[in-house]
Enzyme design. Structure first.
Site, mmCIF file in Angstrom:
data_model
loop_
_atom_site.group_PDB
_atom_site.id
_atom_site.type_symbol
_atom_site.label_atom_id
_atom_site.label_comp_id
_atom_site.label_asym_id
_atom_site.label_seq_id
_atom_site.Cartn_x
_atom_site.Cartn_y
_atom_site.Cartn_z
ATOM 1 N N ASP A 33 -33.151 -10.576 13.892
ATOM 2 C CA ASP A 33 -34.316 -10.089 13.154
ATOM 3 C C ASP A 33 -35.001 -11.262 12.443
ATOM 4 O O ASP A 33 -34.617 -12.416 12.628
ATOM 5 C CB ASP A 33 -33.920 -8.978 12.170
ATOM 6 C CG ASP A 33 -32.936 -9.460 11.101
ATOM 7 O OD1 ASP A 33 -32.837 -10.680 10.858
ATOM 8 O OD2 ASP A 33 -32.277 -8.590 10.495
ATOM 9 N N SER A 34 -36.004 -10.977 11.629
ATOM 10 C CA SER A 34 -36.780 -12.054 11.014
ATOM 11 C C SER A 34 -35.934 -12.910 10.073
ATOM 12 O O SER A 34 -36.105 -14.130 10.021
ATOM 13 C CB SER A 34 -37.997 -11.497 10.279
ATOM 14 O OG SER A 34 -37.598 -10.547 9.309
#
Length: 75
Positions: A33-34
């Site tokens: 994810d980010s």
């Protein structure tokens, strides 16, 4: 050029088999994810010895590899 380093770090972070990571593998499909991306970039900076400021969206391992190569060429 940086594929092996990226794949190694992704495998360490996700626990997936490094042999399952391909240039076309999407980070989202690998469970990145980010927040993981930021940590991945910090690890890559340590590995490559260069600062990597991500200023565009990268979706695949190959996108990130090409991005790092373009930054290295600018340096």
């Amino acid at each position: 050029m940086y594929f092996d380093a990226i794949a190694k770090i992704v495998a360490e972070r996700t626990g997936c088999d490094i042999n399952d990571i391909k240039p076309e593998s999407k980070f989202s499909d690998l469970g990145i994810d980010s927040l993981d991306t930021v940590e991945l970039l910090m690890s890559l900076e340590d590995e490559t010895g260069m600062e990597i400021e991500l200023d565009r969206k990268v979706e695949t391992i190959d996108d990130l590899d090409k991005f790092i190569q373009s930054k290295k060429a600018e340096a």
